[in-house]
Scaffold this active site. Structure first.
Site, PDB file in Angstrom:
ATOM      1  CE1 TYR A  37      -2.197   3.176   2.521  1.00  0.00           C
ATOM      2  CE2 TYR A  37      -3.351   2.817   0.708  1.00  0.00           C
ATOM      3  CZ  TYR A  37      -3.266   3.633   1.794  1.00  0.00           C
ATOM      4  OH  TYR A  37      -3.820   4.718   1.851  1.00  0.00           O
TER       5      TYR A  37
ATOM      6  CE  LYS B 243      -5.760   9.782   4.487  1.00  0.00           C
ATOM      7  NZ  LYS B 243      -5.689  11.100   5.323  1.00  0.00           N
TER       8      LYS B 243
END
Length: 143
Positions: A6, A73
């Site tokens: 990520y 997010k």
């Protein structure tokens, strides 16, 4: 495993967003178009369409202000909290940048001005929050 995949992937995508851009993935709000904040936000759905709004001005993450910060997010919110991606809204509050490399990059999509700070910035953020609250009263706003 997310920390391995990520973070580096997000950082690379954010730094190269202007070169990778294909189509808007969220709402871009320009500090010098404050009078259009409400109307621009209104284009993203009706009051009950949006459950979760993630907002960035990008200053603290690489100083680039990219929409991919909010998108990343929201991906995690979808994966971890089960919020449907169609019910989310990524937002960029573009207030300029002090990153000279970006200011000199002909492909940079952000506002090509030194970053706005102080009262003018605070009023812009307040305008955004008030507009988002009015348009999407049930949505959670993650600033």
């Amino acid at each position: 495993m997310f920390s391995i995949i990520y973070t580096p992937t997000e950082g690379d995508a954010i730094q190269n967003f202007s070169r990778l851009f294909r189509q808007p993935q969220g709402c871009f709000l320009n500090i010098f178009d404050r009078d259009r904040v409400y109307d621009n936000l209104a284009q993203w759905g009706m009051a009950d369409d949006i459950d979760y709004i993630v907002v960035t001005d990008g200053e603290e993450i690489l100083g680039v202000g990219g929409i991919l910060i909010s998108v990343a997010k929201l991906v995690l919110t979808t994966l971890c909290a089960g919020i449907h991606p169609a019910r989310t809204l990524p937002v960029v509050l573009d207030c300029g940048t002090d990153n000279h490399q970006l200011l000199n990059d002909e492909l940079y999509l952000g506002l090509r001005r030194p970053r706005v700070r102080g009262q003018e910035y605070d009023e812009f953020v307040d305008n955004f929050v008030q507009s988002a609250r009015k348009l999407y009263p049930k949505a959670y706003i993650h600033l």
